[in-house]
Design a protein around this motif. Structure first.
Motif, mmCIF file in Angstrom:
data_model
loop_
_atom_site.group_PDB
_atom_site.id
_atom_site.type_symbol
_atom_site.label_atom_id
_atom_site.label_comp_id
_atom_site.label_asym_id
_atom_site.label_seq_id
_atom_site.Cartn_x
_atom_site.Cartn_y
_atom_site.Cartn_z
ATOM 1 N N MET A 1 8.222 -22.086 22.271
ATOM 2 C CA MET A 1 7.206 -21.801 23.305
ATOM 3 C C MET A 1 7.134 -20.291 23.558
ATOM 4 O O MET A 1 8.173 -19.658 23.706
ATOM 5 N N GLU A 2 5.903 -19.771 23.563
ATOM 6 C CA GLU A 2 5.768 -18.312 23.755
ATOM 7 C C GLU A 2 6.063 -17.933 25.204
ATOM 8 O O GLU A 2 5.706 -18.665 26.134
ATOM 9 N N ASP A 3 6.717 -16.798 25.381
ATOM 10 C CA ASP A 3 6.994 -16.370 26.750
ATOM 11 C C ASP A 3 5.733 -15.798 27.402
ATOM 12 O O ASP A 3 4.916 -15.169 26.751
ATOM 13 N N VAL A 4 5.597 -16.109 28.683
ATOM 14 C CA VAL A 4 4.465 -15.567 29.442
ATOM 15 C C VAL A 4 5.037 -14.950 30.711
ATOM 16 O O VAL A 4 5.697 -15.636 31.491
ATOM 17 N N CYS A 375 -3.479 -11.883 29.781
ATOM 18 C CA CYS A 375 -3.678 -10.939 28.669
ATOM 19 C C CYS A 375 -2.498 -11.023 27.704
ATOM 20 O O CYS A 375 -1.523 -11.719 27.951
ATOM 21 N N SER A 376 -2.618 -10.281 26.612
ATOM 22 C CA SER A 376 -1.611 -10.373 25.544
ATOM 23 C C SER A 376 -0.846 -9.060 25.413
ATOM 24 O O SER A 376 -1.410 -7.977 25.582
ATOM 25 N N SER A 377 0.415 -9.192 25.044
ATOM 26 C CA SER A 377 1.219 -7.986 24.774
ATOM 27 C C SER A 377 0.962 -7.449 23.362
ATOM 28 O O SER A 377 1.431 -6.362 23.033
ATOM 29 N N GLY A 402 3.908 -13.086 25.475
ATOM 30 C CA GLY A 402 4.806 -12.404 24.523
ATOM 31 C C GLY A 402 5.486 -11.162 25.077
ATOM 32 O O GLY A 402 6.064 -10.383 24.307
ATOM 33 N N ALA A 403 5.447 -10.983 26.393
ATOM 34 C CA ALA A 403 5.927 -9.718 26.963
ATOM 35 C C ALA A 403 7.455 -9.573 26.906
ATOM 36 O O ALA A 403 7.970 -8.513 26.552
ATOM 37 N N GLU A 404 8.154 -10.667 27.255
ATOM 38 C CA GLU A 404 9.631 -10.567 27.335
ATOM 39 C C GLU A 404 10.217 -10.211 25.966
ATOM 40 O O GLU A 404 11.131 -9.399 25.864
ATOM 41 N N LYS A 405 9.661 -10.808 24.918
ATOM 42 C CA LYS A 405 10.171 -10.502 23.557
ATOM 43 C C LYS A 405 9.785 -9.079 23.171
ATOM 44 O O LYS A 405 10.593 -8.331 22.629
ATOM 45 N N ALA A 406 8.551 -8.704 23.466
ATOM 46 C CA ALA A 406 8.063 -7.393 23.021
ATOM 47 C C ALA A 406 8.941 -6.259 23.551
ATOM 48 O O ALA A 406 9.277 -5.331 22.812
ATOM 49 N N VAL A 407 9.347 -6.346 24.829
ATOM 50 C CA VAL A 407 10.075 -5.207 25.404
ATOM 51 C C VAL A 407 11.487 -5.029 24.834
ATOM 52 O O VAL A 407 12.076 -3.955 24.971
ATOM 53 N N THR A 408 11.998 -6.077 24.159
ATOM 54 C CA THR A 408 13.355 -5.940 23.602
ATOM 55 C C THR A 408 13.395 -4.860 22.517
ATOM 56 O O THR A 408 14.448 -4.374 22.153
#
Ligand SMILES: O=C(O)C1=C[C@@H](OP(=O)(O)O)[C@@H](O)[C@H](O)C1
Ligand SMILES: C=C(OP(=O)(O)O)C(=O)O
Length: 427
Positions: A1-4, A375-377, A402-408
């Motif tokens: 499941m994608e993070d939101v 919106c999308s990351s 997808g924000a939580e994954k992107a910031v890693t």
């Protein structure tokens, strides 16, 4: 499941200990690995990109021990290092790791396979590929890998100034330790100059000398040795501080600690950009710095040539300034983790900002508040973080997929810090 990530409008408030610079940390780990001695690097945040560089240096023969609690990385070169088979280096999504290490990995006597994820291998590699062809270095390019096989020789290297400064940094790391003198000739104006300054500065800490002739020509004496540098402390990251300083400029109350006022980081320019809007930069009560919103904040023109990573958050700043703003000379933004001109324009557009994507820039008409929306990351850390700051001044909830994954990629603790600041802790 994608993070939101769901963000309710809220003015951030509190103190931020600005995380260490990713750019400086990459350079310190690489230089320490190339030196003979033991080096303890303090204040390293192990983001995905930094982890990739550490893993790759290990695969190339360095001994790196990481202590995430004390935020230290200790690096020693292994005494005996012989490889028989192909070495595989997984660069994750880190452009810096890939482009810094390609020249360093040559000359191991075996082919080296660089693997990339996300958009990494679609980002430009042509400047190196041209060099490989010219210098007889074999390569095989796949959709998610490149295998290189050959050795780097001293001589003259031509690179374009307007694709990525990371190619110059890669050669600056590798050329000093081979026999014979070399030069890098830059065609056109070099963009992202500040990052080359960071490289030359780190090299000098390890005893490596580079002659820089106005960023047009770099002369590199061969046969140099990386000398030991026992201790290094990574300074705070202006690119990350920019998110919180812009939050301040749009009405939040966050104090950024630990920033070096004399830093060579090009993204220190965020302070001038904020001042140009009419906002103020002030000293905080704890010795840090803060921006202060004013009633007269107006549109600005920002030249992004040397500060590409600031563009998404500067676009957010401009979204709350009266009148028209322009971000110019930003064509290279199309080759980052996302096409950052497209992603910034699309997502701020979804929030109701009047934003136009131009060939190499953005035109933005500011407003008082943005609209809530989903919106999308774009799997891009700087887009996720910029949208999260815009969310402070929204009419409704903003959801970022997808924000939580992107910031890693660069700032794994970003939402931990953000949520604390949004909780209105006493200040
Ligand atoms: O050398 C570095 O540490 C970097 C250089 C810049 O890339 P370009 O030179 O491609 O602009 C920047 O965007 C990147 O995040 C980090
Ligand atoms: C572009 C970035 O990094 P890299 O090029 O190292 O992937 C970035 O951190 O925004």
């Amino acid at each position: 499941m994608e993070d939101v990530k769901k963000i309710q409008p809220n003015m951030l408030k509190g103190i931020v200990s600005v995380p260490p610079s990713k750019s400086v940390a990459h350079r310190a780990i690489i230089a320490a690995s190339l030196s003979g001695g033991e080096c303890t690097i303090e204040n390293v945040a192990v983001s995905k990109d930094i982890e990739a560089t550490i893993e790759c240096m290990r695969a190339l023969g360095a001994k790196c021990s990481v202590n995430t609690k004390s935020m230290t990385v200790s690096v020693t070169k292994k005494k005996t290092y012989k490889v028989k088979n192909m070495i595989t280096l997984d660069c994750g999504e880190s452009g810096s790791t890939l482009r810094f290490l390609m020249p360093i990995a040559l000359g191991k006597g075996v082919p080296v396979k660089f693997v990339g994820h996300g958009r990494l291998m679609q980002r430009p590699q042509t400047p190196y590929l041209n060099i490989f062809r010219e210098k007889g270095i074999k390569y095989e390019l796949g959709t998610d890998y490149i295998i290189i096989d050959g050795s780097l020789k001293s001589g003259s290297y031509g690179l374009p100034g307007n694709v990525s400064s990371q190619f110059i940094t890669g050669l600056l790391f590798a050329l000093p330790i081979i026999d014979g003198d070399s030069e890098i000739i830059v065609s056109g104006e070099l963009e992202s100059k500040g990052y080359v300054d960071l490289t030359i500065d780190m090299l000098s800490k390890f005893g490596i000398e580079i002659e820089n002739y106005k960023y047009k020509l770099f002369k590199i004496k061969g046969g140099q040795k990386y000398k030991g540098c026992n201790e290094l402390k990574i300074e705070a990251d202006y690119s990350q501080a920019a998110f919180f300083l812009v939050a301040d400029a749009i009405g939040c109350n966050v104090e950024c600690l630990n920033l070096n006022p004399n830093s060579l980081q090009g993204d220190r320019e965020i302070l001038d950009i904020i001042k140009n809007t009419g906002a103020r930069i002030v000293k905080g009560p704890n010795g840090g710095i803060m921006a202060k919103k004013t009633a007269v904040m107006h549109g600005i023109t920002v030249d992004a040539k040397n500060i590409p990573d600031l563009v998404p958050i500067v676009a957010v700043l401009c979204s709350f300034c009266s009148g028209e703003s322009r971000i110019i000379n930003a064509g290279r933004l199309r080759h980052k983790e996302s096409d950052r001109l497209r992603s910034t324009a699309t997502e701020l557009g979804r929030l109701g900002v009047g934003i136009v994507e131009e060939r190499d820039g953005l035109k933005i008409i500011g407003r008082d508040l943005v609209e809530g929306n989903v919106c999308s990351s774009w799997n891009d850390h700087r887009i996720a973080m910029a949208l999260s700051i815009a969310a402070c001044r929204a009419e409704g909830c903003i959801e970022i997929t997808g924000a939580e994954k992107a910031v890693t990629k660069s700032y794994p603790d970003f939402y931990k810090v953000y949520d604390r600041l949004a909780g209105n802790e006493t200040y």
